[in-house]
Design a protein around this motif. Structure first.
Motif, PDB file in Angstrom:
ATOM      1  N   SER A 244       3.590   1.715  -0.831  1.00  0.00           N
ATOM      2  CA  SER A 244       4.102   2.169  -2.180  1.00  0.00           C
ATOM      3  C   SER A 244       3.890   2.506  -3.561  1.00  0.00           C
ATOM      4  CB  SER A 244       5.146   0.441  -3.038  1.00  0.00           C
ATOM      5  OG  SER A 244       4.078  -0.684  -3.054  1.00  0.00           O
ATOM      6  N   MET A 245       2.044   2.250  -3.345  1.00  0.00           N
ATOM      7  CA  MET A 245       1.648   2.706  -3.984  1.00  0.00           C
ATOM      8  C   MET A 245       1.236   3.941  -4.199  1.00  0.00           C
ATOM      9  SD  MET A 245      -1.795   0.557  -3.917  1.00  0.00           S
ATOM     10  CE  MET A 245      -1.638  -1.585  -4.043  1.00  0.00           C
ATOM     11  N   LYS A 246       1.010   4.482  -5.508  1.00  0.00           N
ATOM     12  CA  LYS A 246       1.053   6.328  -6.453  1.00  0.00           C
ATOM     13  C   LYS A 246      -0.336   6.454  -5.687  1.00  0.00           C
ATOM     14  CE  LYS A 246       4.770   6.105  -9.160  1.00  0.00           C
ATOM     15  NZ  LYS A 246       5.483   6.482 -10.776  1.00  0.00           N
ATOM     16  N   GLU A 247      -1.294   6.402  -5.939  1.00  0.00           N
ATOM     17  CA  GLU A 247      -2.382   6.794  -5.941  1.00  0.00           C
ATOM     18  C   GLU A 247      -3.026   5.791  -4.552  1.00  0.00           C
ATOM     19  OE1 GLU A 247      -3.999   8.508  -8.827  1.00  0.00           O
ATOM     20  OE2 GLU A 247      -2.279   8.550  -9.498  1.00  0.00           O
TER      21      GLU A 247
ATOM     22  N   LYS B  48      -3.923   7.236   1.377  1.00  0.00           N
ATOM     23  CA  LYS B  48      -2.252   6.787   1.483  1.00  0.00           C
ATOM     24  C   LYS B  48      -2.486   6.578   2.111  1.00  0.00           C
ATOM     25  CE  LYS B  48       0.075   8.471  -1.822  1.00  0.00           C
ATOM     26  NZ  LYS B  48       0.558   6.749  -2.781  1.00  0.00           N
TER      27      LYS B  48
ATOM     28  N   TRP C 130       1.256  -0.958   0.141  1.00  0.00           N
ATOM     29  CA  TRP C 130      -0.263  -0.707  -0.268  1.00  0.00           C
ATOM     30  C   TRP C 130       1.246   1.509  -0.022  1.00  0.00           C
ATOM     31  CZ3 TRP C 130      -3.819  -1.552   4.219  1.00  0.00           C
ATOM     32  CH2 TRP C 130      -3.855  -2.591   4.676  1.00  0.00           C
TER      33      TRP C 130
ATOM     34  N   THR D 247       1.241   6.010   3.828  1.00  0.00           N
ATOM     35  CA  THR D 247       2.771   6.392   3.906  1.00  0.00           C
ATOM     36  C   THR D 247       3.905   5.839   4.976  1.00  0.00           C
ATOM     37  OG1 THR D 247       2.540   8.589   5.057  1.00  0.00           O
ATOM     38  CG2 THR D 247       1.925   8.218   2.869  1.00  0.00           C
TER      39      THR D 247
END
Length: 516
Positions: free
Chosen positions: A175-178, A480, A173, A482
């Motif tokens: 690592s996801m950009k969206e 998001k 999760w 992080t």
């Protein structure tokens, strides 16, 4: 047109409406209450609503609003805090109970109260699911199926496996950009765990194919049983039929593999269910096994996924509580011996504050708004055949049971043991949810790693909500994730096969009827 005549027409129309409204509102009252004769005077206060629909309109309006508790609060306002009200909901005359003592009595009395779930629930979960079977059959099947998920000692075997899933998921999760839909991703995590326990090596082959079908099934569980395109029940029934075919494929696969002695083959609870024999030497039919699997796989991931999501949301909405929870997890990490890899059962038992956070999340969210029962025998207040709705949400949000019930206050659980019937996130009595310990274990492990290393940034914090079938943000908590700091975790080696524990536990429970 003469204004006087127009006024007369409007008055006649208004009078006709008032007459019909009052008449129709009395139809259910006459049908279900008057037939009781003198016993009708012993019924609790309330009203039966409209013919056919009862008070479903009021229920749906409340649960589609920003405050679903207006439904029970309105009953209290109209009839007083009696904690017991007559009504007509989900197609049946019903009694709502909403104070701890009455709830406890109903859930603990298996002699006078059986299950009373809606027709839709029974049809979608199947005749052998725990939602449908009588008490005698329930006791037997519960003994057979819940050994691997009852009690933390039993679940200790799965800690390492749950850690692997959680750590890998969090890394993915982050690592996801969206943004991700946190609820959707949590469902995947919880579903991997429950399928591993119950299906064994076949779990990976069905994970990607069943998720959507389970979502559709869940949305129809307490809907009107109308099998017409466009209705939730129609879609849910199609999902059930698809899931039955998938699970039948699992049974067929397990049978074919059982002919080959593969030491790498991981067995699950499904294998034991296929082997089990009753006292007459009869095995469970495939249909029965599938109903049990269908129910466990559904219940085993929905509650824990929703609860974990809400715990994260509540914590991030209360920075001081978030900080206190993080500090506890830091201390657990610091006390860990350098040779220890991953969490232990002892670590989880020391998460005292985190357990308060979880309990407060379960209370505040009230994932199941009610437990459904039905009266077996005539009683003073509850007629035979009427449904009894144990209104969990009403208890959890009662200001006389929990002060400031709308506030998220984990501290309320300090030195507090809930009075019987006052804390019902998993029900109570002999039919208490068998997966309660598994759900809390999963949530604890997930929160441990999340709090140590990650942060949530909701895209629309405080956004719109829906409350049926379970409370959730409309966007499924779009956010998001992080990473706050990098720590390399290595989960502990599994010293024993989980199935070894299952076989030992079930064998102890039912004796020699399991060939293992």
């Amino acid at each position: 047109m003469d204004l006087g005549f127009l006024a007369l027409v409007l008055a006649v129309l208004l009078g006709t409406y008032v007459f019909l409204f009052g008449f129709l509102k009395k139809v259910n009252e006459w049908r279900y209450v008057s037939s009781l004769g003198e016993k009708k005077h012993s019924l609790p206060p309330g009203d039966m609503g409209w013919p056919m629909f009862g008070n479903m309109g009021s229920f749906l309006r409340a649960f589609r609003s920003k405050n679903p508790d207006t439904f029970i609060y309105d009953l209290v306002k109209r009839y007083g805090r009696t904690g017991i009200y007559k009504t007509y909901l989900f197609g049946s005359p019903s009694i709502i109970v909403s104070i701890p003592e009455t709830c406890r009595k109903v859930l603990a009395d298996d002699e006078r109260f059986g299950l009373g779930y809606p027709v839709s629930t029974k049809q979608l979960t199947g005749k052998k699911s725990f939602h449908s079977i009588p008490n005698s059959e329930h006791k037997r099947l519960r003994r057979l199926t819940t050994a691997p998920i009852n009690g933390h000692e039993a679940l200790a075997m799965y800690i390492g496996y749950i850690e692997d899933i959680v750590i890998n998921s969090l890394d993915e999760w982050a690592s996801m950009k969206e943004p991700i839909e946190l609820l959707k991703e949590m469902r995947k995590v919880a579903f991997k765990v429950i399928t591993h326990i119950f299906v064994g090596s076949s779990a990976e082959s069905i994970l990607g194919t069943v998720e959507k079908h389970y979502t559709d099934l869940n949305y129809g569980l307490k809907s009107a049983a109308i099998n017409i395109p466009g209705f939730a029940f129609y879609k849910a029934l199609k999902a059930r039929n698809t899931l039955v075919k998938i699970l039948q494929g699992v049974l067929d696969e397990r049978r074919s593999k059982s002919q080959v002695n593969d030491p790498n083959e991981k067995r699950g609870m499904v294998d034991l269910l296929m082997d089990i024999e009753d006292e007459h030497g009869q095995k469970l039919q495939d249909e029965d096994i599938i109903d049990l699997l269908l129910m466990f796989l559904l219940a085993g991931h929905e509650s824990s996924a929703h609860a974990a999501m809400w715990a994260i949301i509540y914590l991030h909405d209360h920075p001081e509580i978030l900080q206190k929870a993080k500090e506890e997890q830091d201390q657990i990490l610091k006390k860990r011996p350098s040779t220890q890899k991953g969490l232990t059962l002892k670590d989880i038992r020391e998460m005292n504050y985190l357990q308060k956070v979880i309990d407060e999340t379960l209370r505040r969210t009230s994932l199941s708004f009610a437990n459904f029962r039905q009266g077996f025998s005539p009683g003073y207040l509850i007629p035979k055949g009427w449904k009894v709705l144990v209104w969990n949400r009403g208890v959890h949000m009662d200001p006389e049971v929990y002060s400031n019930p709308k506030e998220f206050i984990p501290a309320r659980w300090e030195n507090h043991t809930p009075k019987a019937g006052s804390f019902l996130p998993f029900g109570a009595g002999s039919r208490i949810c068998p997966g309660a310990d598994l759900a809390k274990l999963e949530i604890s492990i997930f929160l441990h790693y999340f709090l140590l290393n990650y942060k949530l940034e909701q895209i629309k914090p405080g956004g719109p909500m829906v409350y049926l079938p379970l409370p959730r943000p409309v966007d499924n908590c779009l956010a998001k994730v992080t990473k706050q700091r990098i720590i390399h975790f290595q989960t502990k080696e599994k010293e024993h096969s989980p199935l070894l524990y299952i076989e030992e536990a079930v064998t102890k429970t039912i004796g020699s009827h399991i060939p293992v």
